[in-house]
Each structure stands twice: as C-alpha cells, then as structure tokens.
Design an enzyme around this catalytic site. Structure first.
Site, mmCIF file in Angstrom:
data_model
loop_
_atom_site.group_PDB
_atom_site.id
_atom_site.type_symbol
_atom_site.label_atom_id
_atom_site.label_comp_id
_atom_site.label_asym_id
_atom_site.label_seq_id
_atom_site.Cartn_x
_atom_site.Cartn_y
_atom_site.Cartn_z
ATOM 1 N N SER A 68 0.794 -1.235 0.000
ATOM 2 C CA SER A 68 0.000 0.000 0.000
ATOM 3 C C SER A 68 0.822 1.278 0.000
ATOM 4 C CB SER A 68 -0.935 0.027 1.208
ATOM 5 O OG SER A 68 -2.005 -0.827 0.959
ATOM 6 N N LYS A 71 0.407 3.402 -2.942
ATOM 7 C CA LYS A 71 -0.777 4.270 -3.090
ATOM 8 C C LYS A 71 -0.425 5.762 -2.994
ATOM 9 C CE LYS A 71 -3.700 0.640 -1.083
ATOM 10 N NZ LYS A 71 -4.463 0.212 0.119
ATOM 11 N N TYR A 195 -3.851 -2.515 -10.212
ATOM 12 C CA TYR A 195 -3.745 -2.306 -8.748
ATOM 13 C C TYR A 195 -2.866 -3.389 -8.097
ATOM 14 C CZ TYR A 195 -5.116 -2.323 -3.840
ATOM 15 O OH TYR A 195 -5.079 -2.327 -2.465
ATOM 16 N N TYR A 247 -4.525 3.401 8.080
ATOM 17 C CA TYR A 247 -5.861 2.811 8.279
ATOM 18 C C TYR A 247 -6.406 3.245 9.641
ATOM 19 C CZ TYR A 247 -3.924 0.168 4.460
ATOM 20 O OH TYR A 247 -3.317 -0.176 3.293
ATOM 21 N N VAL A 265 1.167 -3.745 3.862
ATOM 22 C CA VAL A 265 1.141 -5.039 4.564
ATOM 23 C C VAL A 265 2.398 -5.871 4.346
ATOM 24 C CG1 VAL A 265 -1.346 -5.403 4.839
ATOM 25 C CG2 VAL A 265 -0.229 -6.152 2.752
HETATM 26 N N1 GLU Z 1 -2.396 -5.191 -1.982
HETATM 27 C C1 GLU Z 1 -2.881 -5.146 -0.632
HETATM 28 C C2 GLU Z 1 -4.384 -5.296 -0.619
HETATM 29 O O1 GLU Z 1 -5.004 -4.728 -1.493
HETATM 30 C C3 GLU Z 1 -2.476 -3.849 -0.021
HETATM 31 C C4 GLU Z 1 -2.888 -3.706 1.418
HETATM 32 C C5 GLU Z 1 -1.901 -2.985 2.268
HETATM 33 O O2 GLU Z 1 -0.703 -2.927 1.966
HETATM 34 O O3 GLU Z 1 -2.293 -2.463 3.305
HETATM 35 O O4 GLU Z 1 -4.940 -5.946 0.209
#
Ligand code: GLU
Length: 313
Positions: A68, A71, A195, A247, A265
């Site tokens: 993530s 992003k 994505y 988050y 993650v």
């Molecule tokens: N590719 C992971 C997902 O979409 C990213 C989540 C993350 O890094 O928090 O679940």
C-alpha cells in the site's frame, strides 16, 4: 539549555541494533500467500536528509513488497493527470475502518473515504488507467517509481501480483461494488490487474526513502532540483498521509510518531519529516491494524531522538 544536535548515523545505527534484539515482532501477513514467505526477523531503515546524506541500518538494501505504500505514488500520479477533480471520486477523511472494509461504501454511495484504503486506491488506479491500456498504465507507474528513486533496477514481483490476483476476493468485491455505483470506469479486471501489480512493486528501504524525498522538500528533489509536484500539492499529500496513512491505526501513529506516513502489509512504512528527511523502515511483522509493528516503534524512537515530530515547537 544547550543541547548538541544528535548524530543521525548513530541514531539510525542504534535503532537498527535495538530492533534486531527485540523479540516482539508482530505477525507476518498471510492473506496474500506469497507475502507469508517474508523473514519475520528482517528489519531495515534508511533516512535521507535534506543534504542527500543517507543513513542506513539493518536490511536497508533488501527489496520487499511495498504494497500500500505504492498508493502514495499512484495518488501523486493521478493528481498530476486529473488534478483536484480526483476528489470527486475519492474522499479525504480518515476511515476508522480496516484497510479492506466494505461497510462504509454502501452508506456513502460507492465513494471511498480516502485514497489509501483499498477501495480508494482502486478508484485512483482506475483514473490512471482511463488514459491508457493496463500495460501502459503499469509501465507509467513503474517508470515513475524508478525516476523518483533514480534507480531503473526497481521491478514488479510477478509472483506477489499473481498470488494476490488468485486470492484477492475482497478487493474484487470492492471494485465490483464501486463499479455498480459508476465509480469505476474501466473493466474491473483491468483496474484490479494494475492495482495488484503496483502493490507488488519491490523496493528496498534506501530506494523507497529516495522516492519519497519530494514529499519532504516541497515537491522537489533537493539534490537533482527536479520538481515532481507543486509545493501545495506535496503538503496536501502529506496531510492525507498523516490522517489516513495507517488505516484505523492512523491516530495512534500520529500520536506516537508525529509524522505523515504510509504503511503497507509487506511491513514497510514511508514517513516524511517535512523539510528534514524522507524515511523508510521495513519489518514484516504487523500489528493488529495491519501496520509494521517494529517499523512504527523504530519511527517513534527516531522522531523522539532527532526531535522531528511535526508537532514539536
Ligand atoms: N495489496 C494489498 C491489498 O489490497 C495492499 C494492502 C496494504 O498494503 O495495506 O490488500
């Protein structure tokens, strides 16, 4: 009181040693099977200050799945393409929900709360895709990362992308749900393909800290002088990182670390000390909110020892 400025190299080296000795390491993510292979004992840190000096510790050169953290960079790219129109598709409020939550989407008519929860990031990826074929969009994202990090060796880990494609049922549900509200323009498989692949970019702490430098220095890399975004855009991206980058652990991160940051993650965190440094840490074990356990602790120690919290007077 006359305090001497702490030495960044020493502080970083000490933190790496302290993290290596700790036994509480959190839990490695397993919902993407390929990520479960990460070494729970790994810890890396890289800090690049405004002069371009790089302080590293631990496994700072080992590539890991940025997940993530990508992003932040897709948000930057999409803002460059569509400008503030982006905020009609995606909000910028903390969600207070887990990264892959679907409940808010129903109440809020398919508009994700922010660009860093999965739904929001998928909507941002869809905006980037609208100008391209999936392969081109992905190439553009990867080249952007390589340009920012000044390193063309950065690649996408195809095994991780394939692993997430096979098991990403929740993200597939989120994308289809948003499509039903007209928030996704492209075929859902195309958007998700891009994505999953940008989440699967592999980078080391050093490369990631390098890529984040423009956010620490009003939108430009102070070493090359190249401008990436306008100063106002950089500070706004930092604001969204501070409020939404972890988050439903974002409040705790701001409280303890006091810097804009974005976790993934894979166990990485990119943190920005505005005007001072771009910082990347990595340790694959996660806390209950899905953020790197030791990564957060290391950043807390760093900001405390360097006096870098944005809330410090
Ligand atoms: N590719 C992971 C997902 O979409 C990213 C989540 C993350 O890094 O928090 O679940």
């Amino acid at each position: 009181m006359n305090r001497t400025t702490p030495n960044l190299d020493e502080v970083v080296r000490d933190i790496a040693a302290e993290m290596r000795a700790r036994t509480d390491r959190g839990e490695v993510a397993t919902y993407i099977p390929e990520l479960a292979r990460a070494d729970a004992n790994a810890f890396g840190i890289a800090v690049i200050d405004s002069d371009g000096h790089v302080a590293v510790g631990g496994d700072s050169e080992t590539p890991f799945s940025i997940q993530s953290i990508s992003k932040v960079f897709t948000l930057t790219l999409a803002l460059g393409m569509v400008g503030d129109r982006l905020w009609r598709r995606v909000g910028r409020e903390p969600s207070g929900s887990p990264f892959n939550s679907i409940v808010q989407l129903e109440r809020e008519h398919g508009i994700p709360r922010n660009p860093f929860i999965n739904a929001g990031a998928i909507a941002v990826t869809d905006l980037i895709l609208s100008r391209h074929q999936p392969r081109e969009a992905l190439g553009e994202i990867l080249r952007f990362m390589q340009f920012l990090a000044q390193d063309t060796s950065i690649i996408i880990d195809e095994e991780v992308a394939a692993s997430e494609l096979r098991t990403g049922f929740r993200n597939i549900a989120l994308a289809n749900y948003m499509k039903s509200f007209g928030v996704i323009d492209n075929p859902v498989d195309f958007t998700l393909g891009v994505y999953f692949h940008h989440c699967a970019i592999a980078m080391s702490c050093r490369q990631l800290a390098m890529a984040g430098r423009f956010l620490a220095h009003s939108g430009r890399n102070p070493t090359t002088g190249l401008s990436v975004v306008q100063p106002e855009r950089a500070l706004r991206i930092n604001a969204v990182m501070l409020t939404c980058g972890h988050y439903d652990g974002s409040g705790e991160f701001a409280y303890r670390v006091g810097l804009p940051g974005k976790s993934g993650v894979g166990g990485g965190i990119l943190a920005i000390a505005p005007g001072r440094a771009s910082i990347a840490v990595w340790s694959p074990g996660l806390d209950a909110a899905g953020n790197s356990h030791l990564g957060r602790i290391a950043l807390e120690l760093l900001t405390k020892r360097m006096g870098w919290s944005i809330f410090a007077g």
